[in-house]
Design a protein around this motif. Structure first.
Motif, PDB file in Angstrom:
ATOM      1  N   GLN A  88       0.812  -1.205   0.000  1.00  0.00           N
ATOM      2  CA  GLN A  88       0.000   0.000   0.000  1.00  0.00           C
ATOM      3  C   GLN A  88       0.853   1.266   0.000  1.00  0.00           C
ATOM      4  OE1 GLN A  88      -2.999  -0.113   3.060  1.00  0.00           O
ATOM      5  NE2 GLN A  88      -4.541  -0.559   1.524  1.00  0.00           N
ATOM      6  N   LYS A 134      -2.421  -8.681  -4.864  1.00  0.00           N
ATOM      7  CA  LYS A 134      -1.747  -8.790  -6.165  1.00  0.00           C
ATOM      8  C   LYS A 134      -1.896  -7.507  -7.003  1.00  0.00           C
ATOM      9  CE  LYS A 134      -4.099 -12.538  -7.100  1.00  0.00           C
ATOM     10  NZ  LYS A 134      -4.781 -12.646  -5.779  1.00  0.00           N
ATOM     11  N   SER A 135      -3.130  -6.999  -7.096  1.00  0.00           N
ATOM     12  CA  SER A 135      -3.331  -5.790  -7.910  1.00  0.00           C
ATOM     13  C   SER A 135      -2.608  -4.608  -7.279  1.00  0.00           C
ATOM     14  CB  SER A 135      -4.812  -5.449  -8.004  1.00  0.00           C
ATOM     15  OG  SER A 135      -5.527  -6.575  -8.386  1.00  0.00           O
ATOM     16  N   THR A 136      -2.670  -4.526  -5.959  1.00  0.00           N
ATOM     17  CA  THR A 136      -2.036  -3.397  -5.267  1.00  0.00           C
ATOM     18  C   THR A 136      -0.535  -3.372  -5.536  1.00  0.00           C
ATOM     19  OG1 THR A 136      -3.684  -3.712  -3.543  1.00  0.00           O
ATOM     20  CG2 THR A 136      -1.866  -2.235  -3.028  1.00  0.00           C
TER      21      THR A 136
HETATM   22  N1  LIG Z   1      -2.627  -2.827   5.047  1.00  0.00           N
HETATM   23  C1  LIG Z   1      -2.337  -3.295   3.835  1.00  0.00           C
HETATM   24  N2  LIG Z   1      -3.328  -3.559   2.966  1.00  0.00           N
HETATM   25  C2  LIG Z   1      -2.996  -4.014   1.748  1.00  0.00           C
HETATM   26  C3  LIG Z   1      -1.657  -4.248   1.358  1.00  0.00           C
HETATM   27  N3  LIG Z   1      -1.660  -4.733   0.093  1.00  0.00           N
HETATM   28  C4  LIG Z   1      -2.949  -4.792  -0.285  1.00  0.00           C
HETATM   29  N4  LIG Z   1      -3.760  -4.363   0.693  1.00  0.00           N
HETATM   30  C5  LIG Z   1      -5.245  -4.301   0.672  1.00  0.00           C
HETATM   31  O1  LIG Z   1      -5.739  -5.630   0.529  1.00  0.00           O
HETATM   32  C6  LIG Z   1      -6.941  -5.625  -0.236  1.00  0.00           C
HETATM   33  C7  LIG Z   1      -6.806  -6.595  -1.393  1.00  0.00           C
HETATM   34  O2  LIG Z   1      -5.838  -6.114  -2.306  1.00  0.00           O
HETATM   35  P1  LIG Z   1      -5.900  -6.453  -3.876  1.00  0.00           P
HETATM   36  O3  LIG Z   1      -4.682  -5.845  -4.485  1.00  0.00           O
HETATM   37  O4  LIG Z   1      -7.209  -6.114  -4.426  1.00  0.00           O
HETATM   38  O5  LIG Z   1      -5.755  -8.049  -3.814  1.00  0.00           O
HETATM   39  P2  LIG Z   1      -5.744  -9.086  -5.020  1.00  0.00           P
HETATM   40  O6  LIG Z   1      -4.800 -10.147  -4.605  1.00  0.00           O
HETATM   41  O7  LIG Z   1      -5.482  -8.379  -6.304  1.00  0.00           O
HETATM   42  O8  LIG Z   1      -7.218  -9.635  -4.961  1.00  0.00           O
HETATM   43  P3  LIG Z   1      -8.043 -10.519  -6.056  1.00  0.00           P
HETATM   44  O9  LIG Z   1      -8.304  -9.573  -7.200  1.00  0.00           O
HETATM   45  O10 LIG Z   1      -9.264 -10.898  -5.272  1.00  0.00           O
HETATM   46  O11 LIG Z   1      -7.229 -11.697  -6.435  1.00  0.00           O
HETATM   47  C8  LIG Z   1      -7.154  -4.184  -0.690  1.00  0.00           C
HETATM   48  O12 LIG Z   1      -8.075  -3.601   0.197  1.00  0.00           O
HETATM   49  C9  LIG Z   1      -5.784  -3.554  -0.529  1.00  0.00           C
HETATM   50  O13 LIG Z   1      -5.863  -2.176  -0.286  1.00  0.00           O
HETATM   51  C10 LIG Z   1      -0.621  -3.971   2.317  1.00  0.00           C
HETATM   52  O14 LIG Z   1       0.589  -4.171   2.097  1.00  0.00           O
HETATM   53  N5  LIG Z   1      -1.033  -3.507   3.535  1.00  0.00           N
END
Ligand SMILES: Nc1nc2c(ncn2[C@@H]2O[C@H](COP(=O)(O)OP(=O)(O)OP(=O)(O)O)[C@@H](O)[C@H]2O)c(=O)[nH]1
Length: 287
Positions: A88, A134-136
């Motif tokens: 993040q 993953k997207s983040t």
């Molecule tokens: N506190 C915190 N939150 C995070 C971090 N990385 C991601 N998030 C949060 O975790 C949630 C999921 O993040 P995404 O990037 O959507 O996860 P993803 O793996 O792409 O999810 P899918 O599309 O379901 O496969 C979001 O609300 C992000 O803001 C981090 O390092 N710290």
């Protein structure tokens, strides 16, 4: 926990990742730093085979830093490099590129010696379970370079690569893998950390599990947060004690467990009990 992924989904995801791996030099395996084993796909070692890999302990900002260090040592002992990161705000992200280069150095040196390829960027694939970030991380690593660098021929279709550093490219679609659900505690850990939608689990069961773990490892934080004067040994009476302190009583004088669970879960999500990890090395191993 009654959540089940269809075997067909798993097989499809697995096939897709295996296909992508052909174009990839290194894999970034994203796990949740608070539950690095429960948030891993149990078949990952088999799927990745000999592919160089870095375990990224994401959401490290939410995890107990002491425990995260233990995890770093754990993976290091297994010969797997790992990094604690926060996708993040980008903390730790800068270390990924140099580490990826280290891992592919031998392969690139060999390719160069044979004169096979022109110098090119290291190509990486992010893999991880749903909601692990993953997207983040892709957005964070790409920064203002989120615009794709152009098409390059893939195996079955054109793949888009995203510039994620001076000499690092990420495949634009991450590999989604499923966690293992057969072990009940894995489902509970995923629920506590928010990897599973809240509508899909029983609040009380999840919070009872969390409280048991917290009592074992973070008792003083529970005492402080809920102003507990006594700490019952078993988790149910402890849970009830918390409910009483929070005024979650039903008209008959019994503790409203559901309401208590909601309050505790909200507290956990809002970090009212500080940074917590729900898993320590060697507590269990995914077989
Ligand atoms: N506190 C915190 N939150 C995070 C971090 N990385 C991601 N998030 C949060 O975790 C949630 C999921 O993040 P995404 O990037 O959507 O996860 P993803 O793996 O792409 O999810 P899918 O599309 O379901 O496969 C979001 O609300 C992000 O803001 C981090 O390092 N710290």
């Amino acid at each position: 926990m009654t959540i089940q992924w269809f075997p067909g989904h798993m097989a499809k995801a697995r096939r897709e990742i295996t296909e992508k791996l052909k174009m990839i030099d290194v894999v970034f395996e994203l796990v949740d730093a608070r539950i690095p084993l429960a948030s891993r796909n149990p078949m990952i070692d088999e799927i990745l085979d000999q592919k160089p890999r870095i375990v990224l302990l994401n959401k490290a900002d939410l995890a107990d830093p002491k425990v995260t260090s233990m995890w770093e040592s754990y993976f290091s002992e297994k010969g797997i490099p790992s990094l604690a990161i926060n996708s993040q705000d980008g903390k730790g992200i800068k270390k990924i590129e140099p580490l990826a280069h280290e891992l592919v150095k031998e392969k690139f040196d060999k390719m160069r010696a044979k004169g096979i390829v022109k110098p090119r960027a290291v190509r990486a694939l992010i893999v991880g379970i749903p909601n692990v970030g993953k997207s983040t991380i892709i957005n964070r690593m790409a920064g203002k370079n989120i615009a794709v660098t152009g098409d390059k021929p893939g195996v079955t279709k054109k793949q888009q690569w995203i510039k994620a550093g001076k000499t690092l490219e990420l495949l634009d679609t991450p590999g989604i893998l499923w966690p293992k659900f057969e072990d009940q505690s894995i489902g509970l850990k995923l629920a506590v950390t928010g990897a599973i939608k809240e509508t899909l689990f029983d609040f009380t069961e999840v919070v009872l599990y969390a409280i048991k773990y917290l009592k074992e490892h973070y008792e003083e934080r529970l005492v402080e947060r809920y102003k507990l004067s006594e700490i019952p040994d078993d988790s149910l009476p402890l849970f009830e004690e918390i409910g009483k302190k929070r005024g979650c009583m039903m008209s008959g004088g019994e503790v409203d467990l559901e309401k208590t669970a909601e309050i505790v879960l909200r507290d956990l999500r809002a970090e009212k009990l500080g940074r917590l990890s729900y898993e320590r090395p060697n507590e269990f191993e995914i077989k």
